[in-house]
Scaffold this active site. Structure first.
Site, PDB file in Angstrom:
ATOM      1  N   ASP A   1      51.124  89.873  11.080  1.00  0.00           N
ATOM      2  CA  ASP A   1      52.021  88.903  11.144  1.00  0.00           C
ATOM      3  C   ASP A   1      53.381  89.749  10.634  1.00  0.00           C
ATOM      4  O   ASP A   1      53.490  90.297   9.730  1.00  0.00           O
ATOM      5  CB  ASP A   1      51.967  87.838  10.349  1.00  0.00           C
ATOM      6  CG  ASP A   1      52.384  86.586  10.952  1.00  0.00           C
ATOM      7  OD1 ASP A   1      53.425  86.329  11.211  1.00  0.00           O
ATOM      8  OD2 ASP A   1      51.443  85.643  10.916  1.00  0.00           O
TER       9      ASP A   1
ATOM     10  N   ASP B   1      56.944  86.214  13.830  1.00  0.00           N
ATOM     11  CA  ASP B   1      57.147  84.634  13.376  1.00  0.00           C
ATOM     12  C   ASP B   1      58.382  84.367  14.062  1.00  0.00           C
ATOM     13  O   ASP B   1      59.186  85.007  13.785  1.00  0.00           O
ATOM     14  CB  ASP B   1      56.891  84.743  12.043  1.00  0.00           C
ATOM     15  CG  ASP B   1      57.044  83.410  11.295  1.00  0.00           C
ATOM     16  OD1 ASP B   1      55.960  82.644  11.551  1.00  0.00           O
ATOM     17  OD2 ASP B   1      57.930  83.197  10.594  1.00  0.00           O
TER      18      ASP B   1
ATOM     19  N   GLU C   1      56.114  84.187  18.535  1.00  0.00           N
ATOM     20  CA  GLU C   1      56.009  82.908  18.342  1.00  0.00           C
ATOM     21  C   GLU C   1      57.358  82.087  18.635  1.00  0.00           C
ATOM     22  O   GLU C   1      58.401  82.136  17.677  1.00  0.00           O
ATOM     23  CB  GLU C   1      55.687  82.576  17.037  1.00  0.00           C
ATOM     24  CG  GLU C   1      55.307  81.019  16.564  1.00  0.00           C
ATOM     25  CD  GLU C   1      55.670  80.500  15.131  1.00  0.00           C
ATOM     26  OE1 GLU C   1      55.169  79.307  14.980  1.00  0.00           O
ATOM     27  OE2 GLU C   1      56.666  81.130  14.624  1.00  0.00           O
TER      28      GLU C   1
ATOM     29  N   HIS D   1      47.648  77.645  12.629  1.00  0.00           N
ATOM     30  CA  HIS D   1      47.662  77.150  11.191  1.00  0.00           C
ATOM     31  C   HIS D   1      48.588  76.171  10.951  1.00  0.00           C
ATOM     32  O   HIS D   1      49.048  75.758   9.783  1.00  0.00           O
ATOM     33  CB  HIS D   1      47.871  78.359  10.257  1.00  0.00           C
ATOM     34  CG  HIS D   1      49.162  79.131  10.323  1.00  0.00           C
ATOM     35  ND1 HIS D   1      49.320  79.596  11.743  1.00  0.00           N
ATOM     36  CD2 HIS D   1      50.549  79.260   9.814  1.00  0.00           C
ATOM     37  CE1 HIS D   1      50.793  80.266  11.699  1.00  0.00           C
ATOM     38  NE2 HIS D   1      50.960  80.027  10.449  1.00  0.00           N
ATOM     39  N   ASP D   2      49.593  75.833  12.108  1.00  0.00           N
ATOM     40  CA  ASP D   2      50.576  74.757  11.836  1.00  0.00           C
ATOM     41  C   ASP D   2      50.166  73.769  12.717  1.00  0.00           C
ATOM     42  O   ASP D   2      50.902  72.624  12.480  1.00  0.00           O
ATOM     43  CB  ASP D   2      51.821  75.663  12.466  1.00  0.00           C
ATOM     44  CG  ASP D   2      52.286  76.755  11.715  1.00  0.00           C
ATOM     45  OD1 ASP D   2      52.169  76.704  10.527  1.00  0.00           O
ATOM     46  OD2 ASP D   2      53.089  77.515  12.320  1.00  0.00           O
TER      47      ASP D   2
HETATM   48  C1  GLC Z   1      56.214  79.954  11.559  1.00  0.00           C
HETATM   49  C2  GLC Z   1      54.820  80.036  10.820  1.00  0.00           C
HETATM   50  C3  GLC Z   1      54.817  78.739   9.808  1.00  0.00           C
HETATM   51  C4  GLC Z   1      55.831  79.000   8.762  1.00  0.00           C
HETATM   52  C5  GLC Z   1      57.287  79.137   9.626  1.00  0.00           C
HETATM   53  C6  GLC Z   1      58.302  79.745   8.647  1.00  0.00           C
HETATM   54  O1  GLC Z   1      56.357  78.967  12.275  1.00  0.00           O
HETATM   55  O2  GLC Z   1      53.653  79.892  11.790  1.00  0.00           O
HETATM   56  O3  GLC Z   1      53.731  78.856   9.327  1.00  0.00           O
HETATM   57  O4  GLC Z   1      56.037  78.042   7.807  1.00  0.00           O
HETATM   58  O5  GLC Z   1      57.070  80.062  10.662  1.00  0.00           O
HETATM   59  O6  GLC Z   1      58.065  81.185   8.240  1.00  0.00           O
END
Ligand code: GLC
Length: 581
Positions: A141, A243, A311, A372-373
């Site tokens: 990541d 991310d 993402e 995970h979100d």
């Molecule tokens: C992304 C991650 C999430 C995190 C956010 C801030 O969306 O998947 O878990 O809280 O970024 O880094």
């Protein structure tokens, strides 16, 4: 009287005996642990990240090796055989860097280290070597939008307006009334600006105050962050999941975001505004192209490509820009649309067609069912439809990503208030934004703490109440389990180029039925996928007539009609498929 067309079809099927032939060997029996050696050229023009399947490990919750109640890298290493037996190709590991854990690793205080709670750089090297030895790629990541407020860069930056690193973050003077410079809001609740009394300015953070945004308009910061990619590529990683990329750059003029007329109570407070000036800014594509250039100059030791996965939660038309001009951006901008599209055959079919039609020439699709979100698929759709969803994910055209635990049908776990960890839930309580329910420990066996930890310490999040029954060991022994279904789907996908790289052709289906054909253009081999997204028995599409069920989500030989909540892959058995390894 002539039989109705439907009755004739059913009768024909019976005559062709294809539904009643002796069963294929159970999928596990003809599952072969075949894998290319890492870096070996593929027999066709498709890259490993196109043919392959990605599995997301959330390391805090995968496997604890030292008894502190938190998962770690030696734990991941000890479970690689689960991933190999499952049949995935790459493991993406959520952040493992040193971090105060305000956002559980997404607040990085050193981009080129390993958090002691997860292990050491040596543990990491061992993990990469062990994964590669099993033919598994390793994806890390990369968190470029923000660091931790404890990162030495930020500590320097906040020390004085004259500090050379001041401009590595986003600092602004207060508004004339002393308040924040503009109306921007934090994703996790509250303003996106925090006042720094020492230097009299505000700093910007798209997420927590503990996650100050890095300033990608600064060339030195940009260079330092690209060096982070080089560091890990040189250590052997095969790619990155990048991310929060849509947040990377903000409006240069710091204009206020407009109000959102569609906001209603119950929605995230950050959605009160349309994020017109804080998200998806055009300049982001130059930064992604730079990341991609670095990635492309780091082919692996055997000339294999590295992959970048972005993402960005965006509508399809805006997401497509993340492939970059002439595909100079991400190979895989995550497609999250299965997470939010109503689970009805017509809507899902329309989504797939819309997405396929929007892809730029040469761009490779991808699909996600959970992470995970987001709420787990078995909780969103129910356990029966979660099986259908798994078949959808693993038979659509494009690279699938499986979130840990989905292969055994883990559910969202209610978290008692005193055990809440997620800062989003703490800041905006009781609206259902908390992500702890989808981050509970992996359920390995029926033993204490489900085999997640063997120490005295309590796991960092509670275990699911169903872990005695829903676990890897129990499901490995059950030929009809969710795990067996996943293994069978992944084995079929590996054996059938039609499923991994074939074309996608929608087929007319009965009510509730999503049907499509996957066709291997090289050989002409065609497989039909028919998914019953409802609870009523339905007709199979005509195209299934006379062909055989290669795999049913019921894990039997199929039936003349599509049963409630059933998905099937139908076709002629392939020559090599039924021969045991
Ligand atoms: C992304 C991650 C999430 C995190 C956010 C801030 O969306 O998947 O878990 O809280 O970024 O880094």
């Amino acid at each position: 009287m002539a039989p109705s067309p439907v009755a004739a079809r059913v009768a024909n099927r019976k005559e062709s005996r294809s539904w009643f032939e002796p069963p294929l060997p159970a999928p596990m029996e003809h599952w072969r642990p075949w894998r290319p050696r890492v870096g070996l050229a593929m027999p066709d023009e498709h890259a490993w990240w196109q043919r392959g399947v990605v599995y997301q490990v959330y390391p805090r919750s995968f496997q604890d090796s030292n008894g502190d109640g938190v998962g770690d890298l030696p734990g991941v290493l000890s479970r690689l055989d689960h991933l190999a037996a499952l049949g995935v190709d790459a493991v993406w590991i959520s952040p493992i860097y040193p971090s105060p854990m305000a956002d559980f690793g997404y607040d990085v205080s050193d981009y080129t280290g390993i958090a002691p709670v997860f292990g050491s750089l040596e543990d990491f090297d061992r993990l990469v070597a062990a994964a590669h030895a099993r033919g598994l790629r390793v994806i890390l990541d990369y968190v470029p939008n923000h660091s931790s407020d404890r990162h030495p860069w930020f500590i320097e930056s906040r020390s004085s307006p004259a500090n050379p690193k001041r401009d590595w973050y986003v600092w602004r003077d207060p508004a004339p009334d002393g308040g924040p410079p503009n109306n921007w809001l934090s994703e996790f609740g509250g303003p996106a600006w925090t006042f720094d009394a020492t230097t009299g300015q505000y700093y910007y953070h798209a997420y927590l105050p503990e996650q100050p945004d890095l300033n990608w308009r600064n060339p030195e910061l940009r260079a330092a962050m690209l060096d982070v990619l080089r560091f890990w590529f040189d250590r052997g990683v095969d790619g990155f999941r990048v991310d929060a990329i849509h947040h990377l750059i903000e409006d240069a003029a710091f204009r206020d975001n407009p109000p959102n007329p569609d906001w209603k109570p119950g929605m995230s407070p950050a959605r009160r505004l349309i994020r017109a000036h804080t998200m998806d800014q055009p300049e982001v594509h130059d930064e992604i192209a730079d990341m991609r250039r670095v990635s492309d100059t780091h082919a692996d030791a055997h000339g294999g490509e590295r992959v970048l996965i972005g993402e960005a939660y965006l509508p399809i038309d805006r997401l497509m820009a993340y492939y970059g001009a002439d595909l100079s951006g991400f190979q895989l901008p995550f497609n999250f649309h299965l997470l939010s599209t109503p689970w009805r055959a017509r809507e899902i079919g329309a989504l797939v067609e819309r997405y396929e039609a929007a892809l730029p020439p040469g761009a490779w699709p991808n699909w996600v069912l959970g992470n995970h979100d987001r709420s787990r698929v078995a909780s969103r759709l129910g356990p029966a439809q979660a099986r259908v969803a798994a078949m959808l994910l693993l038979t659509l055209r494009g690279t699938p990503t499986i979130y840990q635990g989905e292969e055994i049908g883990m559910m969202d776990v209610p978290i008692p208030p005193e055990r809440v960890q997620d800062p989003w839930e703490r800041n905006v309580p009781s609206l259902g934004f908390g992500r702890d329910p989808v981050r509970t420990p992996m359920q390995w066996d029926a033993g204490p703490n489900a085999g997640f930890t063997r120490g005295a310490a309590e796991p960092w999040l509670p275990l699911a109440p169903d872990h005695g029954a829903v676990n890897v060991a129990a499901q490995a022994a059950d030929p009809r389990s969710m795990l067996s279904l996943h293994r069978a789907l992944l084995a079929l996908r590996r054996a059938e180029p039609a499923l991994s790289v074939g074309s996608y052709i929608p087929i007319e289906g009965a009510e509730d039925v999503l049907a499509y054909e996957r066709r291997d253009t090289a050989t002409g081999r065609r497989l039909l996928v028919a998914l019953n997204l409802g609870g009523q028995e339905r007709e199979l599409p005509d195209a299934a007539s006379g062909r055989r069920t290669l795999l049913s989500t019921y894990m039997d030989n199929g039936a003349p009609r599509l049963r409630p909540d059933e998905g099937v892959v139908v076709g002629e058995p392939a020559a090599g498929l039924s021969s045991p390894a």
